[in-house]
Write a protein that holds these residues in place. Sequence first.
Motif, PDB file in Angstrom:
ATOM      1  N   ALA A  50       0.840  -1.204   0.000  1.00  0.00           N
ATOM      2  CA  ALA A  50       0.000   0.000   0.000  1.00  0.00           C
ATOM      3  C   ALA A  50       0.874   1.253   0.000  1.00  0.00           C
ATOM      4  CB  ALA A  50      -0.921  -0.006   1.223  1.00  0.00           C
ATOM      5  N   GLY A  51       1.962   1.214   0.799  1.00  0.00           N
ATOM      6  CA  GLY A  51       2.887   2.343   0.860  1.00  0.00           C
ATOM      7  C   GLY A  51       3.533   2.606  -0.492  1.00  0.00           C
ATOM      8  N   LEU A  52       3.917   1.521  -1.167  1.00  0.00           N
ATOM      9  CA  LEU A  52       4.528   1.660  -2.493  1.00  0.00           C
ATOM     10  C   LEU A  52       3.537   2.250  -3.494  1.00  0.00           C
ATOM     11  CD1 LEU A  52       6.621  -1.626  -2.839  1.00  0.00           C
ATOM     12  CD2 LEU A  52       7.500   0.708  -2.947  1.00  0.00           C
ATOM     13  N   LEU A  53       2.308   1.743  -3.455  1.00  0.00           N
ATOM     14  CA  LEU A  53       1.274   2.249  -4.371  1.00  0.00           C
ATOM     15  C   LEU A  53       1.002   3.731  -4.108  1.00  0.00           C
ATOM     16  CD1 LEU A  53      -1.245  -0.745  -4.328  1.00  0.00           C
ATOM     17  CD2 LEU A  53       0.192  -0.033  -6.235  1.00  0.00           C
ATOM     18  N   LEU A  54       0.998   4.078  -2.818  1.00  0.00           N
ATOM     19  CA  LEU A  54       0.764   5.475  -2.443  1.00  0.00           C
ATOM     20  C   LEU A  54       1.915   6.351  -2.941  1.00  0.00           C
ATOM     21  CD1 LEU A  54      -1.298   7.143  -0.841  1.00  0.00           C
ATOM     22  CD2 LEU A  54       0.089   6.786   1.192  1.00  0.00           C
TER      23      LEU A  54
END
Lengths: 108, 299
Positions: free
Chosen positions: B157-161
């Motif tokens: 999720a952090g990477l996508l964000l």
Amino acid sequence: MINMWETWCGPCVNEMPDLQRLYTNYKSRGFLILGATASEKSEIRSTVRSLGVTYPIIMRNYQFNKFDTGYVPTTVFIDGDGYVLSSEPYVGGRSYAEWERILLSYLK
Amino acid sequence: MDNKRKLLIQSLAALVQNADFRGFFSGRVSGAATKKVCVPGLNCYSCPSAVGACPIGSLQSSLSSFSFRVPYYIIGLLIFFGALLGRAVCGFLCPFGLLQDLLHKIPFFKKIKTFKADKYLRFIKYAVLIFGVIILPVFIKLTPVFCKYLCPSGTLAGLLLAFSDTKLFALFGGRFMWKACILGIITLASVIIYRPFCKYLCPLGAFYAPFNKVSLLQIKTDAEKCTNCKACFRACDMCVDPSLHPDSTECIRCGKCISACPEGAIHYSTLLSKGASLQNNKMKTAEVEYEQEEKAGTD
């Protein structure tokens, strides 16, 4: 505005540039943001520097219990006399437009 | 259940839980009103498109807050999902389970089904639940230990964000690198081993596991039809033998055994019709054990 945040929290750091913009645009009207966090100081410094945050950051402790919802980000508004303005704390991140709308409702 | 239908249900479930695509374009975590509601699977709150809250993240947030309060809502909701579906949540509704399923479809010269330490490693997920999600967050305030140091769904999720809002890349430090390594290892392992995160690490799977014995949704093996050919056991990627243990805590109710059974002896059922099945299975187990003993005696 007291914004409780943590460095490991995605929605918290995600909304901080918008909070900074809000602070820049409304500080001339007496608006102040305090970012309250219990994260490690080195992480706070690098986060604040990377995001260009200039509003004051304070350390969060048990004195914030009355606003604690169990979630971050949690935000409350307090007026110049120290009265809590929001009946319920604001839980979760918001966009600039949403925060501006909420802020203007209090500044009226 | 055929694989295509299962994949369709999984994809729909992942889409429903991540229905706010605006986040990918605006670089904002979705602020949908539904975020107060916990989803059944592991789906990080910080994913730009997530419209719900992860139950494991919410549980830790509540337990690690300065003013401790029992998170009745989250625990109640988890018990509800568990009592209804057991680990079928892992098999059908968890987006991170779907991701591992897709990764396992990537061809690799040697897929590993089981290995010596496999059955012992499966206990780690219970330790992750007890220590990483419950005990440590209670004592280390404002620290959701599992989310902060382990959760690969959160890292993703952090990477996508960060891909949606590239200035967030500047915030990635040592802890993120550690979590990225974990995500990398799980990604690579998923190609070789079926659902390694679900088997060994997932605290949500550990929570739902005991519910397999009492959940409304069950898998039933008809002892009258079962010829003990073990086609179901060979088909099971979680290494469960549904002819003997249809309510195993490791079964994710994927239904591969149902498709694999040449006699049509295995099928989805409900707890209400479980009594006869269990009795039959116990008889079958005793029968198989007796046959094995008899064979050993003859040898």
